[in-house]
Design an enzyme around this catalytic site. Sequence first.
Site, PDB file in Angstrom:
ATOM      1  N   HIS A   1      43.592   2.213  33.084  1.00 55.76           N
ATOM      2  CA  HIS A   1      43.340   0.822  33.463  1.00 55.76           C
ATOM      3  C   HIS A   1      43.705  -0.166  32.351  1.00 55.76           C
ATOM      4  O   HIS A   1      44.326  -1.181  32.592  1.00 55.76           O
ATOM      5  CB  HIS A   1      41.871   0.630  33.826  1.00 55.76           C
ATOM      6  CG  HIS A   1      41.422   1.521  34.936  1.00 55.76           C
ATOM      7  ND1 HIS A   1      41.998   1.494  36.180  1.00 55.76           N
ATOM      8  CD2 HIS A   1      40.475   2.482  34.984  1.00 55.76           C
ATOM      9  CE1 HIS A   1      41.401   2.387  36.949  1.00 55.76           C
ATOM     10  NE2 HIS A   1      40.482   3.001  36.252  1.00 55.76           N
TER      11      HIS A   1
ATOM     12  N   HIS B   1      45.948  10.567  41.291  1.00 58.05           N
ATOM     13  CA  HIS B   1      44.884   9.565  41.192  1.00 58.05           C
ATOM     14  C   HIS B   1      45.251   8.478  40.174  1.00 58.05           C
ATOM     15  O   HIS B   1      44.936   7.299  40.375  1.00 58.05           O
ATOM     16  CB  HIS B   1      43.528  10.182  40.846  1.00 58.05           C
ATOM     17  CG  HIS B   1      42.445   9.153  40.896  1.00 58.05           C
ATOM     18  ND1 HIS B   1      41.859   8.755  42.082  1.00 58.05           N
ATOM     19  CD2 HIS B   1      41.923   8.347  39.936  1.00 58.05           C
ATOM     20  CE1 HIS B   1      41.014   7.766  41.842  1.00 58.05           C
ATOM     21  NE2 HIS B   1      41.023   7.500  40.545  1.00 58.05           N
TER      22      HIS B   1
ATOM     23  N   ASP C   1      45.337   4.488  40.760  1.00 56.57           N
ATOM     24  CA  ASP C   1      44.732   3.479  39.879  1.00 56.57           C
ATOM     25  C   ASP C   1      45.774   2.443  39.443  1.00 56.57           C
ATOM     26  O   ASP C   1      45.507   1.243  39.443  1.00 56.57           O
ATOM     27  CB  ASP C   1      44.165   4.146  38.613  1.00 56.57           C
ATOM     28  CG  ASP C   1      42.827   4.829  38.853  1.00 56.57           C
ATOM     29  OD1 ASP C   1      42.157   4.530  39.854  1.00 56.57           O
ATOM     30  OD2 ASP C   1      42.453   5.669  38.007  1.00 56.57           O
TER      31      ASP C   1
ATOM     32  N   HIS D   1      40.543   1.089  43.557  1.00 61.83           N
ATOM     33  CA  HIS D   1      40.926   1.963  44.676  1.00 61.83           C
ATOM     34  C   HIS D   1      41.125   1.149  45.958  1.00 61.83           C
ATOM     35  O   HIS D   1      42.041   1.425  46.737  1.00 61.83           O
ATOM     36  CB  HIS D   1      39.885   3.072  44.895  1.00 61.83           C
ATOM     37  CG  HIS D   1      39.647   3.898  43.661  1.00 61.83           C
ATOM     38  ND1 HIS D   1      38.518   4.640  43.476  1.00 61.83           N
ATOM     39  CD2 HIS D   1      40.408   4.063  42.549  1.00 61.83           C
ATOM     40  CE1 HIS D   1      38.588   5.246  42.295  1.00 61.83           C
ATOM     41  NE2 HIS D   1      39.721   4.900  41.714  1.00 61.83           N
TER      42      HIS D   1
HETATM   43 ZN   LIG Z   1      40.384   5.608  39.874  1.00 64.93          ZN
END
Ligand SMILES: [Zn+2]
Length: 306
Positions: free
Chosen positions: A265, A238, A242, A81
């Site tokens: 991720h 969000h 990321d 973040h």
């Molecule tokens: Zn995140």
Amino acid sequence: MSVLNQKTIKKSVKFEGIGLHSGKEVEMTLHPAQPNTGVIFKRTDLRNNNTICSSVFNVSNASYCTKLTNESGVTVSTVEHLMAALCGLGIDNLLVELNSEELPIMDGSAKNFVDIIEDIGFNVSDQPIRIIKINKKVSYLDGEKFITFEPNKITLEIDFEIKYKQNSILNQRNKKNIYMDELRDIYNSRTFCLFEDVEKLKKMGLAQGGSLDNAIVLKGNEILNDEKLRNSNEFVNHKILDCLGDIYLAGYRMVGKITSSQGGHNVTNQGLRELLSNNENFSIIELKEKNIPHSFLIKNPLKSSA
Ligand SMILES: [Zn+2]
């Protein structure tokens, strides 16, 4: 001075909070850094080998957050973040000191980082920005999940889609032009999880600092937080946040088009490694104003925040 020169922050600034997964209290101080430093993490709770470069090749775990490990095994977790805030704000060089293994989660978004960095302002150096320009299409697939990197003329576009069998309100898609669009909804969007996963995560030793103050928790279609959604695409926004933070681990901002479905991720990290593993896939170029269309410079947030 060129608006496309490298930037750092004007003065040091401290954040305090709790690590989402470690549950540990942490103090983190951002310090201005010299041109061509990049973003460097330093663990002040350790004496030796305590610096960790923000590199995609230092990513040692990307299951539930992005964790970096240096050659001595020293780690820093949940960097994504802050990295997204730095990428969006155009901060090239920064020293990040912290006295624990994980960055503070704040409210689960990048809002605090962005607000405070914008408040203290920027220092612009005399060194030009370097960017990664994608030359060839590269994809990474993991079952139904994928990420694709493609060439794009002048900007970075992220097109992200999430699909959840268990919870259809999480099915969302959004696309952002990172250097031209307003990114407030991206920065403000919080991390989220399903109520039924909370116990599982805690048993795995994760989410020890997780609470309704730093994550949206969904039980069925109900949002358990008092604060309801901050924007109608908060879940996928969000994921874009990321993704932006994870790709900034390439070391420079990027020009290209990124499309991802159901990624996260790990998919982003694997795709980025694939992209950077072959020199033919990308070029690193220095940005000169004379090479950039006027219309882009007018709209470019790098300019307005310089
Ligand atoms: Zn995140």
